[in-house]
Scaffold this motif. Structure first.
Motif, PDB file in Angstrom:
ATOM      1  N   ARG A 279       0.829  -1.202   0.000  1.00 13.17           N
ATOM      2  CA  ARG A 279       0.000   0.000   0.000  1.00 13.17           C
ATOM      3  C   ARG A 279       0.862   1.252   0.000  1.00 13.17           C
ATOM      4  NH1 ARG A 279      -4.929  -1.372   4.216  1.00 13.17           N
ATOM      5  NH2 ARG A 279      -4.868  -3.650   4.015  1.00 13.17           N
ATOM      6  N   TYR A 280       0.325   2.270  -0.651  1.00 12.01           N
ATOM      7  CA  TYR A 280       0.929   3.602  -0.556  1.00 12.01           C
ATOM      8  C   TYR A 280      -0.166   4.553  -0.101  1.00 12.01           C
ATOM      9  CZ  TYR A 280       3.742   7.716  -1.512  1.00 12.01           C
ATOM     10  OH  TYR A 280       4.460   8.873  -1.369  1.00 12.01           O
ATOM     11  N   GLU A 281       0.038   5.145   1.057  1.00 11.36           N
ATOM     12  CA  GLU A 281      -0.950   6.032   1.679  1.00 11.36           C
ATOM     13  C   GLU A 281      -2.317   5.364   1.742  1.00 11.36           C
ATOM     14  OE1 GLU A 281      -0.729   9.762  -0.392  1.00 11.36           O
ATOM     15  OE2 GLU A 281       1.121  10.345   0.627  1.00 11.36           O
ATOM     16  N   GLY A 282      -2.308   4.084   2.114  1.00 12.43           N
ATOM     17  CA  GLY A 282      -3.539   3.354   2.365  1.00 12.43           C
ATOM     18  C   GLY A 282      -4.171   2.685   1.169  1.00 12.43           C
ATOM     19  N   ALA A 283      -3.671   2.936  -0.032  1.00  9.07           N
ATOM     20  CA  ALA A 283      -4.278   2.380  -1.245  1.00  9.07           C
ATOM     21  C   ALA A 283      -3.379   1.338  -1.880  1.00  9.07           C
ATOM     22  CB  ALA A 283      -4.566   3.484  -2.252  1.00  9.07           C
ATOM     23  N   ALA A 284      -4.001   0.334  -2.490  1.00  7.34           N
ATOM     24  CA  ALA A 284      -3.281  -0.549  -3.400  1.00  7.34           C
ATOM     25  C   ALA A 284      -3.237   0.137  -4.765  1.00  7.34           C
ATOM     26  CB  ALA A 284      -4.000  -1.887  -3.509  1.00  7.34           C
ATOM     27  N   TRP A 285      -2.275  -0.239  -5.595  1.00 12.89           N
ATOM     28  CA  TRP A 285      -2.143   0.379  -6.910  1.00 12.89           C
ATOM     29  C   TRP A 285      -2.014  -0.707  -7.972  1.00 12.89           C
ATOM     30  CZ3 TRP A 285      -2.064   5.682  -8.090  1.00 12.89           C
ATOM     31  CH2 TRP A 285      -2.191   6.520  -6.965  1.00 12.89           C
ATOM     32  N   VAL A 286      -2.751  -0.506  -9.057  1.00 11.35           N
ATOM     33  CA  VAL A 286      -2.699  -1.406 -10.211  1.00 11.35           C
ATOM     34  C   VAL A 286      -2.172  -0.611 -11.396  1.00 11.35           C
ATOM     35  CG1 VAL A 286      -4.067  -2.793 -11.815  1.00 11.35           C
ATOM     36  CG2 VAL A 286      -4.553  -2.874  -9.346  1.00 11.35           C
ATOM     37  N   SER A 287      -1.235  -1.204 -12.142  1.00 13.72           N
ATOM     38  CA  SER A 287      -0.559  -0.488 -13.224  1.00 13.72           C
ATOM     39  C   SER A 287      -0.692  -1.236 -14.546  1.00 13.72           C
ATOM     40  CB  SER A 287       0.925  -0.298 -12.909  1.00 13.72           C
ATOM     41  OG  SER A 287       1.100   0.375 -11.679  1.00 13.72           O
ATOM     42  N   LEU A 288      -1.013  -0.491 -15.587  1.00 14.24           N
ATOM     43  CA  LEU A 288      -1.009  -0.986 -16.965  1.00 14.24           C
ATOM     44  C   LEU A 288       0.255  -0.452 -17.630  1.00 14.24           C
ATOM     45  CD1 LEU A 288      -2.401  -2.310 -19.445  1.00 14.24           C
ATOM     46  CD2 LEU A 288      -3.529  -0.116 -19.842  1.00 14.24           C
ATOM     47  N   THR A 289       1.076  -1.355 -18.184  1.00 15.34           N
ATOM     48  CA  THR A 289       2.408  -0.970 -18.638  1.00 15.34           C
ATOM     49  C   THR A 289       2.712  -1.579 -20.011  1.00 15.34           C
ATOM     50  OG1 THR A 289       3.116  -0.980 -16.328  1.00 15.34           O
ATOM     51  CG2 THR A 289       4.829  -0.856 -17.975  1.00 15.34           C
ATOM     52  N   PRO A 290       2.475  -0.840 -21.103  1.00 13.50           N
ATOM     53  CA  PRO A 290       2.883  -1.319 -22.423  1.00 13.50           C
ATOM     54  C   PRO A 290       4.270  -0.800 -22.801  1.00 13.50           C
ATOM     55  CG  PRO A 290       1.421   0.558 -22.663  1.00 13.50           C
ATOM     56  CD  PRO A 290       1.612   0.346 -21.181  1.00 13.50           C
ATOM     57  N   PHE A 291       5.018  -1.602 -23.562  1.00 14.55           N
ATOM     58  CA  PHE A 291       6.369  -1.207 -23.962  1.00 14.55           C
ATOM     59  C   PHE A 291       6.838  -2.107 -25.092  1.00 14.55           C
ATOM     60  CE2 PHE A 291       6.755  -4.417 -20.721  1.00 14.55           C
ATOM     61  CZ  PHE A 291       7.856  -5.185 -21.056  1.00 14.55           C
ATOM     62  N   VAL A 292       8.082  -1.902 -25.522  1.00 13.44           N
ATOM     63  CA  VAL A 292       8.704  -2.749 -26.544  1.00 13.44           C
ATOM     64  C   VAL A 292       9.895  -3.461 -25.917  1.00 13.44           C
ATOM     65  CG1 VAL A 292       9.938  -2.808 -28.747  1.00 13.44           C
ATOM     66  CG2 VAL A 292       7.971  -1.279 -28.449  1.00 13.44           C
ATOM     67  N   MET A 293       9.925  -4.771 -26.048  1.00 12.77           N
ATOM     68  CA  MET A 293      11.059  -5.590 -25.628  1.00 12.77           C
ATOM     69  C   MET A 293      11.963  -5.772 -26.844  1.00 12.77           C
ATOM     70  SD  MET A 293      12.110  -7.914 -23.013  1.00 12.77           S
ATOM     71  CE  MET A 293      10.741  -8.861 -22.334  1.00 12.77           C
ATOM     72  N   ALA A 294      13.210  -5.376 -26.732  1.00 12.04           N
ATOM     73  CA  ALA A 294      14.143  -5.446 -27.864  1.00 12.04           C
ATOM     74  C   ALA A 294      15.337  -6.315 -27.517  1.00 12.04           C
ATOM     75  CB  ALA A 294      14.608  -4.050 -28.263  1.00 12.04           C
ATOM     76  N   GLY A 295      15.811  -7.064 -28.508  1.00 14.43           N
ATOM     77  CA  GLY A 295      17.013  -7.859 -28.335  1.00 14.43           C
ATOM     78  C   GLY A 295      16.899  -8.940 -27.289  1.00 14.43           C
ATOM     79  N   ALA A 296      15.702  -9.511 -27.120  1.00 16.31           N
ATOM     80  CA  ALA A 296      15.517 -10.546 -26.099  1.00 16.31           C
ATOM     81  C   ALA A 296      16.344 -11.781 -26.451  1.00 16.31           C
ATOM     82  CB  ALA A 296      14.040 -10.907 -25.991  1.00 16.31           C
ATOM     83  N   ARG A 297      17.071 -12.288 -25.469  1.00 17.93           N
ATOM     84  CA  ARG A 297      17.933 -13.435 -25.707  1.00 17.93           C
ATOM     85  C   ARG A 297      18.174 -14.178 -24.400  1.00 17.93           C
ATOM     86  NH1 ARG A 297      20.415  -8.691 -25.351  1.00 17.93           N
ATOM     87  NH2 ARG A 297      22.428  -8.494 -24.302  1.00 17.93           N
TER      88      ARG A 297
END
Length: 242
Positions: A46-64
């Motif tokens: 929790r942060y200041e009493g709340a839970a937080w949910v995050s949506l996170t889009p991105f690009v993964m490059a050079g995965a190996r």
């Protein structure tokens, strides 16, 4: 420990990559709604009493994988989107729990055997120099999302910004045991982000009510030297004998 910089290295990574064009949308939720969706052994953070949910889009490059050089041709580059929340593990350490991870690269589905909820989807990330546009649909047509952001000026992260983004391990659950995945990468260079359009059904698919209010939004051009370590079992801390 939540921090701007990673607290540990990853000596023997099972995955190396670069993350780029990353947007974070964060919404506060009642802790009890999020806790009800967590597996045994994890506690909502929790942060200041709340839970937080995050949506996170991105690009993964050079995965190996291990032993593959960064300069070899044909390394995987693909969009990824995750829906996550901040948790405490059985050992009391902070980390992330992923409700879902959407990717377009089938080899990552092998990580489902480790309890990591990867799913195939049709994802796309585009930009025109001023805006970044993300869209995606899980295989089967549900859930989906559309998001357009306008990155702004760099920021000096506040305490809340660091709490939301400075997480250096993730948790999964397999065979009735929580597993911890150590994460290493360069510190985030965060920028303001103006959300111009967004709609999503990922939260509903995870069992959450739709987010209310405007999200806390961040953008990062990306981070290099991403290293994910091998999952390790995490057991509850033993109480000292009296």
């Amino acid at each position: 420990m939540v921090a701007v910089a990673p607290e540990q290295g990853v000596r023997f990574p099972v995955l190396r990559a670069t993350w780029s064009a990353q947007t974070f949308l964060h919404w506060p939720y009642p802790p009890e709604r999020v806790q009800a969706l967590l597996p045994r052994g994890l506690t909502v953070d929790r942060y200041e009493g709340a839970a937080w949910v995050s949506l996170t889009p991105f690009v993964m490059a050079g995965a190996r994988g291990p032993g593959v050089r960064a300069r070899l041709p044909g390394l995987a580059t693909f969009p990824e989107t995750n829906l996550r929340t901040c948790v405490r593990g059985p050992d009391g350490r902070d980390g992330l729990w992923f409700f879902s991870l959407e990717v377009t690269w089938p080899p990552l589905l092998a990580a489902r055997a480790l309890g990591v909820p990867y799913r195939l989807g049709r994802l796309r990330v585009t930009g025109d120099g001023e805006r970044v546009h993300y869209e995606g649909t899980r295989a089967g047509g549900f859930p989906s999302y559309l998001l357009t952001v306008r990155p702004g000026a760099p920021i000096t992260p506040s305490g809340r910004d660091v709490w939301l983004t400075g997480r250096w391990r993730a948790y999964s659950r397999r065979l009735g045991v929580c597993w911890r995945v150590p994460v290493f990468h360069e510190p985030w260079s965060l920028r303001r982000a103006t959300v111009e359009t967004w709609e999503e059904t990922l939260t509903a698919a995870a069992g959450l009510p739709p987010p209310s209010g405007e999200p806390v939004a961040h953008f990062s051009a990306g981070v290099g030297r991403v290293r994910l370590g091998a999952p390790l079992p995490r057991l509850p801390r033993r109480r000292p004998k009296k």
